[in-house]
Design a protein around this motif. Structure first.
Motif, PDB file in Angstrom:
ATOM      1  N   ILE A 173       0.851  -1.188   0.000  1.00 39.44           N
ATOM      2  CA  ILE A 173       0.000   0.000   0.000  1.00 39.44           C
ATOM      3  C   ILE A 173       0.886   1.237   0.000  1.00 39.44           C
ATOM      4  O   ILE A 173       1.683   1.445   0.914  1.00 39.44           O
ATOM      5  N   ALA A 174       0.746   2.045  -1.038  1.00 38.36           N
ATOM      6  CA  ALA A 174       1.456   3.319  -1.120  1.00 38.36           C
ATOM      7  C   ALA A 174       0.522   4.408  -0.605  1.00 38.36           C
ATOM      8  O   ALA A 174      -0.516   4.686  -1.219  1.00 38.36           O
ATOM      9  N   VAL A 175       0.876   4.998   0.518  1.00 36.21           N
ATOM     10  CA  VAL A 175       0.058   6.042   1.138  1.00 36.21           C
ATOM     11  C   VAL A 175       0.581   7.399   0.685  1.00 36.21           C
ATOM     12  O   VAL A 175       1.658   7.831   1.110  1.00 36.21           O
ATOM     13  N   LEU A 176      -0.171   8.058  -0.174  1.00 37.57           N
ATOM     14  CA  LEU A 176       0.174   9.405  -0.620  1.00 37.57           C
ATOM     15  C   LEU A 176      -0.356  10.351   0.443  1.00 37.57           C
ATOM     16  O   LEU A 176      -1.555  10.655   0.477  1.00 37.57           O
ATOM     17  N   GLN A 177       0.499  10.799   1.316  1.00 37.20           N
ATOM     18  CA  GLN A 177       0.087  11.459   2.543  1.00 37.20           C
ATOM     19  C   GLN A 177      -0.766  12.712   2.289  1.00 37.20           C
ATOM     20  O   GLN A 177      -0.369  13.592   1.516  1.00 37.20           O
ATOM     21  N   PRO A 178      -1.938  12.785   2.936  1.00 41.66           N
ATOM     22  CA  PRO A 178      -2.701  14.034   2.895  1.00 41.66           C
ATOM     23  C   PRO A 178      -1.998  15.103   3.726  1.00 41.66           C
ATOM     24  O   PRO A 178      -1.047  14.808   4.463  1.00 41.66           O
ATOM     25  N   THR A 179      -2.473  16.338   3.615  1.00 39.97           N
ATOM     26  CA  THR A 179      -1.800  17.438   4.316  1.00 39.97           C
ATOM     27  C   THR A 179      -2.457  17.820   5.633  1.00 39.97           C
ATOM     28  O   THR A 179      -1.772  18.223   6.565  1.00 39.97           O
ATOM     29  N   ASP A 180      -3.797  17.699   5.727  1.00 41.08           N
ATOM     30  CA  ASP A 180      -4.439  18.184   6.950  1.00 41.08           C
ATOM     31  C   ASP A 180      -4.203  17.206   8.102  1.00 41.08           C
ATOM     32  O   ASP A 180      -4.168  15.984   7.916  1.00 41.08           O
ATOM     33  N   PRO A 181      -4.015  17.729   9.306  1.00 38.73           N
ATOM     34  CA  PRO A 181      -3.621  16.887  10.454  1.00 38.73           C
ATOM     35  C   PRO A 181      -4.611  15.779  10.787  1.00 38.73           C
ATOM     36  O   PRO A 181      -4.192  14.663  11.137  1.00 38.73           O
ATOM     37  N   ARG A 182      -5.900  16.035  10.699  1.00 35.54           N
ATOM     38  CA  ARG A 182      -6.876  15.008  11.093  1.00 35.54           C
ATOM     39  C   ARG A 182      -6.888  13.853  10.096  1.00 35.54           C
ATOM     40  O   ARG A 182      -7.032  12.690  10.486  1.00 35.54           O
ATOM     41  N   SER A 183      -6.746  14.155   8.809  1.00 36.24           N
ATOM     42  CA  SER A 183      -6.659  13.081   7.814  1.00 36.24           C
ATOM     43  C   SER A 183      -5.405  12.250   8.037  1.00 36.24           C
ATOM     44  O   SER A 183      -5.439  11.015   7.971  1.00 36.24           O
ATOM     45  N   ARG A 184      -4.287  12.923   8.320  1.00 33.84           N
ATOM     46  CA  ARG A 184      -3.041  12.206   8.571  1.00 33.84           C
ATOM     47  C   ARG A 184      -3.158  11.305   9.801  1.00 33.84           C
ATOM     48  O   ARG A 184      -2.649  10.175   9.814  1.00 33.84           O
ATOM     49  N   ALA A 185      -3.844  11.808  10.824  1.00 33.07           N
ATOM     50  CA  ALA A 185      -4.007  11.010  12.047  1.00 33.07           C
ATOM     51  C   ALA A 185      -4.845   9.761  11.774  1.00 33.07           C
ATOM     52  O   ALA A 185      -4.525   8.661  12.254  1.00 33.07           O
ATOM     53  N   GLN A 186      -5.924   9.912  11.003  1.00 30.77           N
ATOM     54  CA  GLN A 186      -6.756   8.749  10.687  1.00 30.77           C
ATOM     55  C   GLN A 186      -5.996   7.759   9.817  1.00 30.77           C
ATOM     56  O   GLN A 186      -6.099   6.540  10.009  1.00 30.77           O
ATOM     57  N   VAL A 187      -5.232   8.264   8.857  1.00 30.49           N
ATOM     58  CA  VAL A 187      -4.420   7.380   8.020  1.00 30.49           C
ATOM     59  C   VAL A 187      -3.423   6.602   8.879  1.00 30.49           C
ATOM     60  O   VAL A 187      -3.218   5.394   8.683  1.00 30.49           O
ATOM     61  N   ARG A 188      -2.815   7.277   9.838  1.00 28.55           N
ATOM     62  CA  ARG A 188      -1.847   6.615  10.723  1.00 28.55           C
ATOM     63  C   ARG A 188      -2.503   5.470  11.489  1.00 28.55           C
ATOM     64  O   ARG A 188      -1.918   4.379  11.629  1.00 28.55           O
ATOM     65  N   ARG A 189      -3.711   5.689  11.999  1.00 26.51           N
ATOM     66  CA  ARG A 189      -4.426   4.626  12.725  1.00 26.51           C
ATOM     67  C   ARG A 189      -4.729   3.437  11.806  1.00 26.51           C
ATOM     68  O   ARG A 189      -4.585   2.271  12.194  1.00 26.51           O
ATOM     69  N   LYS A 225      -0.574  -7.814   8.690  1.00 23.73           N
ATOM     70  CA  LYS A 225       0.658  -8.214   8.008  1.00 23.73           C
ATOM     71  C   LYS A 225       0.712  -7.694   6.569  1.00 23.73           C
ATOM     72  O   LYS A 225       1.240  -8.370   5.663  1.00 23.73           O
ATOM     73  N   MET A 226       0.174  -6.514   6.351  1.00 22.92           N
ATOM     74  CA  MET A 226       0.263  -5.870   5.041  1.00 22.92           C
ATOM     75  C   MET A 226       1.420  -4.881   5.034  1.00 22.92           C
ATOM     76  O   MET A 226       1.715  -4.249   6.047  1.00 22.92           O
ATOM     77  N   VAL A 227       2.054  -4.757   3.889  1.00 20.17           N
ATOM     78  CA  VAL A 227       3.171  -3.826   3.718  1.00 20.17           C
ATOM     79  C   VAL A 227       2.619  -2.481   3.251  1.00 20.17           C
ATOM     80  O   VAL A 227       1.781  -2.420   2.350  1.00 20.17           O
ATOM     81  N   TRP A 228       3.080  -1.405   3.883  1.00 18.15           N
ATOM     82  CA  TRP A 228       2.667  -0.069   3.440  1.00 18.15           C
ATOM     83  C   TRP A 228       3.858   0.880   3.533  1.00 18.15           C
ATOM     84  O   TRP A 228       4.762   0.689   4.339  1.00 18.15           O
TER      85      TRP A 228
END
Length: 348
Positions: free
Chosen positions: A33-49, A58-61
């Protein structure tokens, strides 16, 4: 084994890749999974979770800061371009994305899967079927263009053996593609059972932030809904502005809640109101699936034309009406009419 690369730019897209991988373990066996990081903090926090959940499965990201400064963006786009070129199968979260469209010419993938990016999937499928340019629903009326843009040509490549839409939306597959249903099996099997709390919750909307709905009208409508339906909590959308949320709290007395996960998972991991109210949005489609069999009701608040900003294109208004009607028809939702007062919208 086919090398599979997923390209995601939001929490919802990442969630739907996890759903796809759960339902198609064979196809996802070599998934990165290639995560193209969003910029806003709340989106980034949800992506991190959600990345933490991917790790547990056991997925690679890998993270790519494609919206960072010039040098960082250029470096990560080069890395990402190499990964795209090497993949035999692409799983894509947003074909409207300019970054994704920039990368597609590098791809030689023989298979492509498009996962849901919310209700935008309905617009995407329609535009692909018509051969129209890919313009987001809130970015104005379509302009004349030569039939078959870059994405259409990429999907029409002779080496592309299969194109699939993995979706919970009621869509008909464009010619040469197929639709596989997303029933949120991973979410429902991994989390829950649903814990119900008294009162109603209102799912927040970013329609003000996209410029479609007037902020004062929206806050006025929120206040009326809170009073008439005894709403206790406002579940803020991750893109809502802090200033707007402060005004909502002051005007309504509702508790403002910032979900740490997409609402589909919040409803399964945290206590949720016995009634969840939403405007025209993705959760009008997803929550009835996720909450099926629970005592929680999902109800749709209709939009009033008087709330629409004067510069909003008719195409955008038609889109909101269409997804509202489809949600009510598909899931049998109760539809709540708006408080009737104020001027009717004057068409631009």
């Amino acid at each position: 084994m086919t090398d599979t690369l997923a390209l995601v730019e939001s929490p919802a897209q990442l969630l739907n890749v996890l759903e796809w991988a759960h339902v198609h373990p064979g196809e996802a066996a070599s998934l990165t999974i290639a995560v193209l990081q969003p910029t806003d903090p709340r989106s980034r926090a949800q992506v991190r979770r959600l990345c933490a959940f991917a790790s547990r499965a056991k997925m690679v990201w890998r993270r790519y800061e494609v919206r960072a400064g010039y040098l960082g963006r250029a470096h990560d786009l080069v890395r990402l371009g190499r990964a795209v070129a090497a993949a035999d199968r692409l799983v894509i979260g947003d074909l409207f994305s300019r970054t994704i469209q920039l990368l597609l010419p590098r791809s030689k993938a023989r298979e492509v899967v498009v996962v849901d990016d919310g209700t935008a999937t309905t617009e995407l499928v329609g535009l692909l079927t018509e051969g129209a340019q890919l313009t987001r629903w809130h970015q104005g009326d379509l302009k004349p263009s030569a039939k078959g843009g870059a994405v259409h040509k990429w999907l029409a490549r002779p080496e592309l053996a299969r194109a699939t839409f993995f979706t919970c939306m009621p869509v008909t597959a464009p010619p040469g593609t197929e639709v596989r249903p997303n029933e949120y099996a991973w979410s429902r099997e991994t989390f829950g059972p649903v814990r119900v709390r008294p009162g109603a919750d209102l799912a927040g909307s970013s329609l003000v932030e996209t410029g479609v709905v007037d902020q004062d009208r929206y806050i006025d409508a929120i206040g009326w809904i809170a009073r008439s339906r005894a709403v206790r909590r406002y579940l803020a959308h991750r893109r809502e502005s802090p200033g707007k949320l402060e005004l909502i709290a002051g005007a309504t007395g509702m508790e403002i809640v910032h979900p740490e996960l997409p609402l589909e998972l919040t409803a399964l991991t945290e206590p949720i109101g016995q009634c969840v109210l939403t405007f025209a949005s993705t959760v009008a489609y997803t929550l009835p699936i996720v909450l099926a069999g629970s005592p929680v009701r999902v109800e749709l608040c209709e939009l009033d034309d008087a709330w629409i900003t004067p510069d909003t294109a008719e195409r955008s208004v038609d889109f909101l009406r269409r997804i509202s009607a489809l949600a009510v028809a598909r899931h049998g939702l109760t539809s709540i009419p708006p408080q009737r007062r104020g001027r009717a919208r004057v068409a631009p």
